[in-house]
Design a protein around this motif. Structure first.
Motif, PDB file in Angstrom:
ATOM      1  N   UNK B  36       0.859  -1.204   0.000  1.00  0.00           N
ATOM      2  CA  UNK B  36       0.000   0.000   0.000  1.00  0.00           C
ATOM      3  C   UNK B  36       0.880   1.234   0.000  1.00  0.00           C
ATOM      4  N   UNK B  37       1.448   1.510  -1.165  1.00  0.00           N
ATOM      5  CA  UNK B  37       2.352   2.655  -1.315  1.00  0.00           C
ATOM      6  C   UNK B  37       1.612   3.980  -1.200  1.00  0.00           C
ATOM      7  N   UNK B  38       2.345   5.021  -0.927  1.00  0.00           N
ATOM      8  CA  UNK B  38       1.797   6.375  -0.961  1.00  0.00           C
ATOM      9  C   UNK B  38       1.469   6.745  -2.405  1.00  0.00           C
ATOM     10  N   UNK B  39       0.805   7.904  -2.546  1.00  0.00           N
ATOM     11  CA  UNK B  39       0.518   8.392  -3.893  1.00  0.00           C
ATOM     12  C   UNK B  39       0.873   9.874  -3.989  1.00  0.00           C
ATOM     13  N   UNK B  40       1.250  10.266  -5.176  1.00  0.00           N
ATOM     14  CA  UNK B  40       1.324  11.691  -5.492  1.00  0.00           C
ATOM     15  C   UNK B  40       0.405  11.860  -6.673  1.00  0.00           C
ATOM     16  N   UNK B  41      -0.800  12.352  -6.390  1.00  0.00           N
ATOM     17  CA  UNK B  41      -1.825  12.338  -7.430  1.00  0.00           C
ATOM     18  C   UNK B  41      -2.205  10.891  -7.649  1.00  0.00           C
ATOM     19  N   UNK B  42      -2.027  10.422  -8.860  1.00  0.00           N
ATOM     20  CA  UNK B  42      -2.334   9.020  -9.138  1.00  0.00           C
ATOM     21  C   UNK B  42      -1.109   8.134  -9.014  1.00  0.00           C
TER      22      UNK B  42
END
Lengths: 134, 134
Positions: B36-42
């Motif tokens: 469950x990685x982070x997101x930057x936008x999509x």
DNA sequence: AAATTGATTTACGTTAACGTTAGGGTTAGG
DNA sequence: CCTAACCCTAACGTTAACGTAAATCAATTT
């Protein structure tokens, strides 16, 4: 049962029970040319060689080999390969498999270590609970 | 790349290349709740913890664990399990896995022995060929 | 004789773990 | 401004290794 040579033979059901698989699986292995039992009429009769082969199939599976790969290993093992090219190809294959097995040994070692840690943390917590509970 | 805490981060493509898998696989593991990685936008941003987890996934796979089993192990490992029941269930699971690993060690040992024999027979034949050929 | 047990073939169904295709957005370079 | 090289979602396709169902046959058991 025993056949005309006084060797032990097995029905498909017996083998299935012994190895805890279904007859369907055994027939499937035959369909993939991993087994080739004798027949009496339509009924399959497995001799001890077949049984050993089945055992090898299952061992291979536990190690994550596909049926196709297992078949390959059998052909490699069975072939009375004589040409130098064939023999060298064979040596190359055994070396490849060996590398995979070494990798798996490493993996198992690391996983065992991790299990040790999980277990330790777990036991610590349990002891802690016992203490407070008493 | 580095994030705001000066930690290393990775794109999906970088991880894919490093572990020689496709981005599709990594996304699939996420879909199965293994990552469950982070997101930057999509866009997905993987930190080092994610990378380690991915490495563990692949190790588990090499050992023949299914993704569901691997997820189970993660949950077992991650859970701050406190109740005695949970702890005991956990110990039981580690013991089960340990048994499987022991079985695999046996299997590997036997296969290695067989490989030794195949290889030996092979080398003998090769030597024989050399002799006659010369 | 009827029923149970175990065997057979044929053939369609299923699950896991992705592959692949389609369609679209964003940033760096020429 | 255009292309290349990334990223994204959505959704259908694929392969391995059987599971399962249907229909049938043969040998025992009751």
């Amino acid at each position: 049962m025993t056949n005309q040579n006084n060797e032990l033979t097995y029905s498909i059901g017996e083998l299935a029970k012994e190895f805890d698989i279904t007859p369907r699986s055994i027939r499937f292995y035959e369909e993939q040319d991993l087994l080739s039992p004798e027949r009496t009429g339509q009924t399959r009769i497995y001799c001890n060689k077949d049984r050993v082969r089945l055992k090898l199939i299952l061992r291979g599976k536990r190690l994550g080999f596909s049926l196709a790969e297992i078949k390959n290993l059998f052909e490699l093992y069975d072939s009375n390969a004589n040409s130098m090219l064939q023999l060298e190809a064979m040596l190359q294959m055994t070396e490849q498999k060996r590398a995979i097995l070494r990798q798996q040994l490493d993996d198992i070692q690391m996983l065992m270590n991790e299990l040790d840690e999980v277990e330790k943390r777990c036991r610590d917590e349990l002891a802690d609970l016992q203490k407070r509970g008493s």
